[in-house]
Design an enzyme around this catalytic site. Sequence first.
Site, mmCIF file in Angstrom:
data_model
loop_
_atom_site.group_PDB
_atom_site.id
_atom_site.type_symbol
_atom_site.label_atom_id
_atom_site.label_comp_id
_atom_site.label_asym_id
_atom_site.label_seq_id
_atom_site.Cartn_x
_atom_site.Cartn_y
_atom_site.Cartn_z
ATOM 1 N N SER A 227 -21.865 28.111 14.627
ATOM 2 C CA SER A 227 -21.496 27.342 13.223
ATOM 3 C C SER A 227 -20.595 28.463 12.505
ATOM 4 O O SER A 227 -20.339 27.987 11.309
ATOM 5 C CB SER A 227 -22.966 27.431 12.285
ATOM 6 O OG SER A 227 -23.657 28.473 12.247
ATOM 7 N N LYS A 272 -28.705 27.726 4.581
ATOM 8 C CA LYS A 272 -27.429 28.525 4.334
ATOM 9 C C LYS A 272 -26.905 28.483 2.853
ATOM 10 O O LYS A 272 -26.279 29.391 2.649
ATOM 11 C CB LYS A 272 -26.381 27.971 5.424
ATOM 12 C CG LYS A 272 -26.893 28.226 6.799
ATOM 13 C CD LYS A 272 -25.615 27.618 7.922
ATOM 14 C CE LYS A 272 -26.414 28.160 9.071
ATOM 15 N NZ LYS A 272 -25.278 27.608 10.296
#
Length: 338
Positions: A227, A272
Amino acid sequence: MIGLFTVAALFLLWLIFWPLNSYIESPGEADGLKSYVTIKNHPDKRSGSYMITSVYLQRARPITYLWALADPHDTIESASEVTGGQSDATYDKVQGFYMQSAINEAIATAYKAAGQQFTKKYLGIYVLEVQSNSKFKKSIKVGDTVTKVNGRHFDTSAGYQKYLSHQKIGTPVEVTYLHNGKQHVSTHPLVRLSTKKAGIGIILTDNVKVTTKIPVKVNPGELGGPSGGLMFSLQIYQQLTNQNLRQGRKIAGTGTINPDGSVGEIGGIDKKVIAAKKAGAKIFFAPYVKPTKELLKYEEQHKTNYQLAKQTAKKYAPNMKVVPVKTFNDAVRYLENH
């Protein structure tokens, strides 16, 4: 009294240390990438930072399980959902490869966008998993790279799959592969895949090496997974071009980076966003895909990455701008125009 004390002590130990068959996902860190990337004669002296965001993953214990139930930012996942049934060591190895692969694609994307020379060499098929019905399960292991089948090397995994699909199930094939950097050869029959075609019986991805004219080193530390691709691309591009795209801002984000420069979705984006907010980010890049009824069935919390990121920011980080991006160029254009 001694017996009661012993029982209490054992219960306390169980509460703290007994591993459960589940994992806890919680917000990790948002780390500035200046210290991660080194490019010869191209330091990053601009103010602000690009930040890679992470999710903290830990094996649940009874006490942490109870704590996670009470924390709105934590989620509890079964071990099979997180690792796919792999051991912790195998899972970590696969995540490490995903990270290295993301770095390779980030380097290629940034160098291409900056007009700098680079080459990509296809090494072979990286083994992510060996299926239980595979006749190669005692020889080929997770982390190995298949380089030839019956003496033939192909430039894509699709090439290998097409070649094998034309063979008959039960036909012995010779597979050449690298294990811990050493070449090995193993011969076994092909098995029937879920597609009803013949194959080795492995879950795979491409193993590609990127070489650049201007030397670059990227050290991801303890981070794993794919990611970080987008943010590594932006950091490398920043150092190659020395453009003042950040203008002193802390810019976080997430998303895979594909060979064509497109940005792919990831897991845990809500966590996140929380990590980015805690680190003081003012902008958060989130992968964008068009939401459809069929797609949302399979999405985390039945929301696309962008939808979930925007919803989380609205509630917990109202001063942080969530920016949808389909490609690396989308992110660069946004920074050039804002």
